[in-house]
Design a protein around this motif. Structure first.
Motif, short mmCIF file in Angstrom:
data_model
loop_
_atom_site.label_atom_id
_atom_site.label_comp_id
_atom_site.label_asym_id
_atom_site.label_seq_id
_atom_site.Cartn_x
_atom_site.Cartn_y
_atom_site.Cartn_z
N UNK A 1 46.92 -15.86 -27.35
CA UNK A 1 45.46 -15.96 -27.34
C UNK A 1 44.92 -15.84 -25.91
N UNK A 2 45.63 -16.44 -24.95
CA UNK A 2 45.19 -16.35 -23.55
C UNK A 2 45.28 -14.91 -23.07
N UNK A 3 46.39 -14.24 -23.38
CA UNK A 3 46.60 -12.87 -22.91
C UNK A 3 45.66 -11.89 -23.61
N UNK A 4 45.52 -12.02 -24.92
CA UNK A 4 44.74 -11.03 -25.70
C UNK A 4 43.24 -11.29 -25.64
N UNK A 5 42.85 -12.59 -25.70
CA UNK A 5 41.42 -12.91 -25.80
C UNK A 5 40.85 -13.54 -24.53
N UNK A 6 41.72 -13.95 -23.61
CA UNK A 6 41.25 -14.59 -22.40
C UNK A 6 40.65 -15.96 -22.64
N UNK A 7 41.08 -16.62 -23.72
CA UNK A 7 40.57 -17.95 -24.06
C UNK A 7 41.70 -18.96 -24.09
N UNK A 8 41.43 -20.14 -23.56
CA UNK A 8 42.44 -21.19 -23.49
C UNK A 8 42.22 -22.21 -24.61
N UNK A 9 43.15 -23.17 -24.75
CA UNK A 9 43.08 -24.08 -25.89
C UNK A 9 41.81 -24.91 -25.90
N UNK A 10 41.23 -25.20 -24.72
CA UNK A 10 40.00 -25.99 -24.69
C UNK A 10 38.75 -25.10 -24.61
N UNK A 11 38.95 -23.79 -24.83
CA UNK A 11 37.81 -22.87 -24.90
C UNK A 11 37.39 -22.28 -23.57
N UNK A 12 38.04 -22.66 -22.46
CA UNK A 12 37.66 -22.15 -21.15
C UNK A 12 38.18 -20.74 -20.91
N UNK A 13 37.53 -20.04 -19.99
CA UNK A 13 38.04 -18.77 -19.50
C UNK A 13 39.14 -19.05 -18.47
N UNK A 14 39.97 -18.06 -18.15
CA UNK A 14 41.10 -18.30 -17.24
C UNK A 14 40.73 -18.92 -15.89
N UNK A 15 39.59 -18.52 -15.30
CA UNK A 15 39.25 -19.00 -13.95
C UNK A 15 38.22 -20.13 -13.97
N UNK A 16 38.02 -20.74 -15.12
CA UNK A 16 37.00 -21.77 -15.27
C UNK A 16 37.59 -23.16 -14.99
#
Length: 697
Positions: free
Chosen positions: A301-316
């Protein structure tokens, strides 16, 4: 058998076949006068009850290695020192990820310092030695691992700086890695730039390869055949788990709150156990396979959608709140919260009596700045007994201490002993970096004149084939399932501490560069929040001791102390202050939380140390009477001779006709000889006083 490598004009020698021959692998590492014996032993049968590498690494410094006898009652080495624990962790971190999947044999590596020279290299030799012992053993190991220390003097990198070079260095990095890439870094710096750090890693890796090459030579001479390890990958089991949790895992895995997410995943795991558990497929196998499935889904999900488990973007970065001055009787306090990670940090100011004495192989060291980190079980919703700090707590505290060390004022600037304590109240990733931020706020709240605020952030990495995502401010789950844990702390001007562990074979310098740039952006953002809360040190707390410093002639110190310490004890009893004396410089420090008490102590000391002034009139007290005159105390500890001829204008036959012990009389200093002896005159003092009175009228 031995192999060698020339480093800075000294031979690095790896020797095997002489010491500890009943181990799986044993290597004596020599460099100059420093010798470290590194051994590795693994059980012959696997531990079926674990799904991780059951590895223990212990580093120990023998007191005899430096020609010392341990202090204390028992006169033998006791529990591991903080340094021994820190070096044990330093060895463990680059070694652990290189065991193959499925290796579950209880394994112990021990690095023992047998001879300690001034090369400042025992920790580096230990990493190389444990790697070499594994490489020649029958234990499967995807090494070897090499290691070096890197310093920076001026603009020149220094390989394995010795003690003298380390004092001049603005950079202190321990770097370890494989032949392909750097995999572990730990160190501190004096506000170095990201560009310098990258160049330091490149410099280190060049020399790491050399230490790997001699390990391979040793393996050709003395290497054993490796055990076969079968990785227990059950694709059918993972497929079965995926079928059960399909449609539910997305909702469970991506809940924003940690405890809710953990509970939802636990419920799914229990469902899988109920449906799949058999005699052949036990809880451990199902749990291990479930963990791999969850890991894959999270990473995709992080690689394909750029979303983390808590809903943040990678650099947030998670929401940040900073509070200071929250504990009224504490010298300085702060509460730093970032998402679900929270550190309560308190600063206490003490005197030189509170300095920490550290016994090391180099000799006694006195620490005036200490940072202690406590990870409380309720911070992750667990019930555990409170025990002494573990290896992780000591390691995290030391990392935060190093991050702040550069901004702490010198003892001359700020003559206090400083202790900072960080209690982790909530934890979901990077509590050590929250400690750095909270400690910086707490120090300013305590009135410590630090050079600047220091902030820290933990970075992560997800690498799937050619796709790379760098994560800012990682969660605990992202650390667990990710490929890198990369902590950077520093000021606005540069980096002060750095720690990196890579769990994959290697990453290139472009990824490092991008991660450092992203970390800098995050650090500056956090610093802005901190400066908004408190931008400069406050005044000292009324509950903190005030330290006053005065200087006297060194030869006067004995007068202040007095016979058997009588004088200094009386000053302390009268005023209630603490007094610290530096004999050689004649510096006296008076500490008290009551200003009036400190000023009274200063007044007494000045009275003891002041000297008679030629031509000055004093009101003195007669202390002794002799046939030839009287002795008069003109100030505490200073007596002069009042000769019988100087008592009055007229001739007197007996001193006792005019004076008695205890009389207070005016006297003038008429002579101070080469030995400092004082001669007084009462008659000249009376004449001068009379003349002044007439002139005034």
């Amino acid at each position: 058998m031995e192999v060698e490598l020339d480093i800075k004009g000294k031979k690095l020698i790896l020797q095997t076949g002489v010491f500890a021959k009943q181990t799986n692998g044993s290597v004596l590492v020599k460099y100059g006068d420093t010798y470290v014996l590194c051994t590795i032993v693994a059980e012959k049968t696997p531990n079926e009850g674990v799904d991780f590498v059951p590895l223990t690494i212990d580093y120990q410094e023998k007191a005899y290695s430096a020609g010392k006898i341990p202090g204390g009652f028992f006169k033998r080495e006791g529990k591991p020192t903080d340094r021994e624990i820190l070096v044990s962790r330093l060895i463990d971190r680059p070694i652990r990820p290189l065991f193959p999947e499925g290796f579950n044999y209880e394994t112990q590596g021990i690095a023992s310092v047998l001879s300690y020279g001034d090369e400042n290299i025992a920790d580096i030799l230990s990493i190389i030695g444990i790697s070499a012992a594994l490489t020649i053993s029958d234990i499967p190991f995807n090494g070897p691992v090499g290691a070096v220390r890197v310093g920076l003097i001026g603009e020149k990198f220094v390989l394995n700086p010795d003690n003298e070079e380390s004092e001049k260095s603005s950079l202190n990095l321990v770097v370890a890695g494989t032949e392909e890439a750097v995999t572990m870094v730990e160190g501190s710096a004096q506000e170095c730039s990201e560009e310098i750090l990258i160049e330091a890693l490149k410099f280190a890796h060049t020399h790491i390869k050399e230490t790997i090459a001699i390990q391979k030579k040793l393996a050709l001479l003395a290497g054993k055949s490796k055990r076969e390890i079968k990785a227990q990958e059950d694709e059918n089991l993972k497929e079965a788990i995926l079928n059960i949790i399909s449609g539910k895992i997305e909702n469970a895995l991506f809940l924003q709150k940690k405890l809710e997410r953990q509970q939802a995943l636990e419920e799914l795991l229990n469902e899988c156990i109920q449906n799949l558990s058999t005699e052949e497929i036990d809880f451990l196998k199902i749990s291990s396979a479930f963990d791999k499935v969850v890991k894959k889904i999270m990473r995709q999900r992080i690689v394909k959608k750029g979303l983390r488990v808590d809903g943040r973007k990678p650099d947030e970065i998670r929401p940040i709140t900073c509070m200071v001055g929250i504990l009224p009787r504490v010298h300085g306090s702060a509460l730093f919260t970032r998402g679900e990670t929270q550190a309560l940090v308190a600063t206490t100011l003490g005197t030189s009596e509170d300095e920490q004495k550290v016994d090391s192989l180099e000799g006694e060291i006195f620490k005036t700045f200490m940072l202690h980190y406590n990870f409380l079980p309720f911070s992750v919703g667990e019930v555990k007994p409170l025990r002494a700090p573990g290896r992780r707590e000591i390691g995290h505290g030391y990392l935060a201490e190093r991050a702040l060390q550069y901004v702490i004022p010198s003892k001359d600037e700020f003559p206090y002993t400083i202790r900072v304590v960080s209690d982790i109240l909530e934890s979901n990733g990077s509590s050590s970096m929250a400690t750095v931020c909270g400690a910086s706020l707490s120090l300013m709240d305590a009135g410590v004149p630090i050079k600047a605020h220091v902030a820290g952030v933990a970075m992560g990495l997800i690498k799937e084939d050619d796709e790379v995502v760098i994560l800012t401010d990682i969660l605990g789950m992202e650390d667990h399932y990710g490929d890198m844990d990369f902590k950077v702390a520093g000021t606005e001007k540069g980096i002060t501490a750095f720690q990196m562990d890579v769990k994959i074979p290697g990453i290139d310098y472009e990824i490092f560069k991008k991660a450092l740039g992203q970390a800098k952006h995050a650090r500056l953002f956090i610093l802005e929040k901190m400066y908004e809360t408190i931008s400069q040190p406050k005044e000292l707390s009324p509950y903190a001791p005030r330290i006053y410093k005065i200087q006297v002639k060194p030869e006067k110190i004995r007068d202040i102390i007095g016979t058997g310490g009588r004088v200094i004890k009386s000053i302390i009893e009268e005023t209630g202050v603490k007094i610290d004396i530096e004999d050689k410089e004649g510096i006296i420090k008076i500490a008290s939380s009551q200003e009036a008490s400190a000023l009274r102590a200063i007044e007494i000391i000045k009275g003891i140390t002041q000297e008679a002034e030629l031509g000055r009139i004093y009101m003195g007290k007669v202390t002794r009477i002799a046939d030839f005159g009287a002795f008069v105390e003109i100030m505490p500890g200073v007596e002069g001779l009042l000769h019988i001829s100087q008592i009055a204008d007229k001739r007197i036959h007996k001193v006792s006709e005019v004076l008695k012990v205890g009389d207070e009389i005016p006297v003038k200093v008429i002579e101070i000889d080469e030995l400092g002896r004082v001669r007084l005159s009462r008659k000249e003092a009376l004449r001068e006083i009379e003349a002044r009175t007439i002139a005034k009228n």
